[in-house]
Design a protein around this motif. Structure first.
Motif, short mmCIF file in Angstrom:
data_model
loop_
_atom_site.label_atom_id
_atom_site.label_comp_id
_atom_site.label_asym_id
_atom_site.label_seq_id
_atom_site.Cartn_x
_atom_site.Cartn_y
_atom_site.Cartn_z
N GLY A 30 0.85 -1.16 -0.07
CA GLY A 30 0.10 0.03 0.05
C GLY A 30 0.93 1.18 -0.08
O GLY A 30 0.42 2.13 -0.94
N LEU A 31 2.06 1.29 0.85
CA LEU A 31 2.96 2.34 0.88
C LEU A 31 3.53 2.58 -0.47
O LEU A 31 3.67 3.78 -1.14
CB LEU A 31 3.84 2.12 1.84
N TYR A 32 3.98 1.38 -1.06
CA TYR A 32 4.59 1.64 -2.55
C TYR A 32 3.54 2.02 -3.56
O TYR A 32 3.84 3.06 -4.49
CB TYR A 32 5.09 0.28 -2.95
N ALA A 33 2.26 1.46 -3.70
CA ALA A 33 1.23 1.72 -4.98
C ALA A 33 0.80 3.16 -4.36
O ALA A 33 0.51 3.76 -5.36
CB ALA A 33 0.31 0.65 -4.56
N GLY A 34 0.59 3.41 -3.10
CA GLY A 34 -0.12 4.83 -2.95
C GLY A 34 1.11 5.97 -2.61
O GLY A 34 0.69 7.14 -2.21
N SER A 35 2.25 5.93 -2.93
CA SER A 35 3.32 6.87 -2.74
C SER A 35 2.92 8.25 -3.34
O SER A 35 3.12 9.27 -3.06
CB SER A 35 4.41 6.39 -3.43
N ALA A 36 2.16 8.20 -4.70
CA ALA A 36 1.90 9.49 -5.30
C ALA A 36 0.96 10.33 -4.31
O ALA A 36 1.00 11.57 -4.48
CB ALA A 36 1.24 9.29 -6.69
N PHE A 37 0.16 9.57 -3.57
CA PHE A 37 -0.89 10.47 -2.66
C PHE A 37 -0.08 10.52 -1.25
O PHE A 37 -0.32 11.65 -0.66
CB PHE A 37 -2.18 9.62 -2.44
N LEU A 38 0.51 9.63 -0.99
CA LEU A 38 0.91 9.43 0.48
C LEU A 38 2.18 10.44 0.80
O LEU A 38 2.26 11.15 1.76
CB LEU A 38 1.29 7.99 0.97
N ILE A 39 3.09 10.92 -0.26
CA ILE A 39 4.40 11.52 -0.03
C ILE A 39 3.95 12.93 -0.06
O ILE A 39 4.45 13.65 1.13
CB ILE A 39 5.40 11.29 -1.16
N PRO A 40 3.23 13.40 -0.59
CA PRO A 40 2.76 15.12 -0.51
C PRO A 40 1.94 15.26 0.80
O PRO A 40 2.05 16.15 1.62
CB PRO A 40 1.77 15.28 -1.62
N LEU A 41 1.21 14.16 1.46
CA LEU A 41 0.43 14.14 2.71
C LEU A 41 1.24 14.25 3.69
O LEU A 41 1.10 15.07 4.55
CB LEU A 41 -0.47 13.13 2.59
N THR A 42 2.29 13.30 3.70
CA THR A 42 3.19 13.15 4.80
C THR A 42 3.92 14.29 4.76
O THR A 42 4.59 15.05 5.97
CB THR A 42 4.26 11.94 4.34
N MET A 43 4.50 15.00 3.60
CA MET A 43 5.13 16.16 3.76
C MET A 43 4.59 17.27 4.22
O MET A 43 5.22 18.06 5.01
CB MET A 43 5.75 16.48 2.33
N ALA A 44 3.41 17.57 4.14
CA ALA A 44 2.42 18.40 4.52
C ALA A 44 2.15 18.23 6.08
O ALA A 44 2.04 19.22 6.79
CB ALA A 44 0.94 18.47 3.87
N LEU A 45 2.00 17.03 6.42
CA LEU A 45 2.15 16.73 8.07
C LEU A 45 3.39 17.17 8.75
O LEU A 45 3.22 17.92 9.86
CB LEU A 45 1.89 15.39 8.40
N LEU A 46 4.62 16.85 8.11
CA LEU A 46 5.69 17.47 8.72
C LEU A 46 6.07 18.80 8.77
O LEU A 46 6.41 19.71 9.81
CB LEU A 46 7.05 16.74 7.86
N VAL A 47 5.37 19.59 7.73
CA VAL A 47 5.51 21.07 7.42
C VAL A 47 4.63 21.74 8.36
O VAL A 47 5.25 22.51 9.01
CB VAL A 47 5.15 21.63 6.17
N ASN A 48 3.36 21.10 8.89
CA ASN A 48 2.52 21.35 9.78
C ASN A 48 3.13 21.43 11.11
O ASN A 48 3.09 22.42 11.95
CB ASN A 48 1.25 20.64 9.62
N VAL A 49 3.78 20.33 11.47
CA VAL A 49 4.56 20.16 12.49
C VAL A 49 5.66 21.34 12.85
O VAL A 49 5.76 21.90 14.10
CB VAL A 49 5.36 18.75 12.63
N LEU A 50 6.09 21.53 11.75
CA LEU A 50 7.36 22.54 11.82
C LEU A 50 6.49 24.20 12.11
O LEU A 50 7.28 24.50 13.06
CB LEU A 50 8.01 22.58 10.58
#
Length: 359
Positions: A30-50
């Motif tokens: 799921g992580l591999y197949a959904g990378s196009a959706f999950l990567i920007p979402l994960t980046m957004a979560l980390l930016v939100n934390v910062l």
């Protein structure tokens, strides 16, 4: 204990192993197949934390209203992120296109090195490096940065909605949990994750900014081409554990070796910037982070390899924050707590990762 009970327990253990293996396989796929959706979402979560870490610091220092501090945090972080992505997406792409000129100068560089290291080492360099397609490597390394530039507005949109629901999210957790005790426990997990990520992202951003600023000064003094690109890559690569700082020194030093006729600039970068990376990585970084992450060194390397395999270069940058989240979640689940102990640095959990108790 009767043989029947032993056989039953063995079957139960095998069934658990089977179920865990199936779930783990599905998660990885799921992580591999959904990378196009999950990567920007994960980046957004980390930016939100910062942003939250920065806004909280602004409130503590200036007593500014919460909404104004959040607006200031969003503006500073997103503006900085846009500048980084713009440099990597424009100047770095230009470097990838002109890297062929450096390949043409490679033979001259090898001839200059011959007098310093001898014919045997020169022959080894020539045999092993002459066949490397440098333009392909450059496109692979910089392609992820260009892709992130294209996704910048999507990440910004995610961050806007995350910040808008920051205060309401905790209330929704309590309502969704139903049981107050469960709600408190779930909120404690989120607090621990948020605290550790704020500590990690905030400290690494500050340290990487210091390292990149010093390195940029060295690059500009020497007159190194694409100094801005190398400074931004130095900033970004410092988020990759262990090997990131090494790569941040190797690339500009090799360009200096090809660009300049003398070997002096190469030595300045490889020794000067290398020393800076070593001192910051071994003294300043541990002094700021302390034991707040409490992650096994082997786990850091293993996580780096795993997330890089799943999500490529972006996975390398996200490997430590993602593994921190997994470690904290496992530590709060009794059945998975032994796994969290194995993942930790010294086997101590709980107090080491809770807000207000990290060193």
């Amino acid at each position: 204990m009767t043989p029947e009970k032993d056989e039953t327990q063995t079957k139960l253990k095998l069934s658990v192993v089977r179920d865990v293996s199936i779930v783990a396989t599905l998660v990885v796929l799921g992580l591999y197949a959904g990378s196009a959706f999950l990567i920007p979402l994960t980046m957004a979560l980390l930016v939100n934390v910062l942003i939250i870490a920065l806004s909280d610091r602004i409130i503590a220092l200036t007593r500014m209203p919460v909404w104004l501090a959040n607006l200031a945090g969003v503006t500073v972080v997103l503006a900085g992120l846009f500048v980084i992505m713009y440099i990597l997406g424009s100047q770095a792409t230009q470097f990838a296109r002109t890297i062929g000129t450096y390949e043409n100068q490679f033979d001259e560089t090898v001839n200059r090195v011959t007098g310093l290291v001898g014919n045997d080492v020169t022959a080894f360099i020539r045999d092993n490096l002459i066949n490397i397609d440098m333009s392909f490597i450059a496109r692979v390394l910089l392609g992820s940065a260009t892709s992130l530039l294209n996704q910048f507005f999507l990440i910004s949109l995610y961050v806007a909605f995350l910040m808008a629901e920051r205060l309401a999210f905790r209330k929704k957790i309590q309502l969704a949990a139903g049981d107050p005790k469960t709600g408190i426990e779930f909120a404690a997990i989120l607090d621990a994750i948020s605290f550790s990520l704020q500590r990690y992202v905030g400290v690494k951003t500050l340290i990487s900014l210091i390292t990149a600023s010093i390195s940029y000064s060295v690059f500009k003094i020497l007159g190194l081409e694409f100094a801005e690109t190398w400074a931004v890559l130095t900033f970004a690569l410092n988020f990759i554990p262990s090997i990131g700082s090494i790569i941040a020194v190797i690339f500009p030093s090799l360009i200096a070796l090809v660009q300049f006729e003398s070997i002096g600039p190469f030595l300045v970068i490889i020794l000067g910037c290398g020393t800076i990376q070593f001192l910051i990585g071994n003294f300043l970084d541990p002094a700021f982070l302390g034991r707040s992450l409490n992650m096994s060194t082997f786990l850091v390397i293993l996580a780096l390899m795993f997330w890089t395999t799943i999500w490529g270069l972006i996975g390398a940058f996200l490997s430590v924050p993602l593994t921190v989240c997994i470690l904290i979640v496992f530590s709060h689940i009794p059945a998975l707590r032994p796994v969290a102990i194995l993942m930790s640095l010294d086997g101590k959990l709980g107090e080491d990762i809770r807000p207000g108790n990290a060193s």
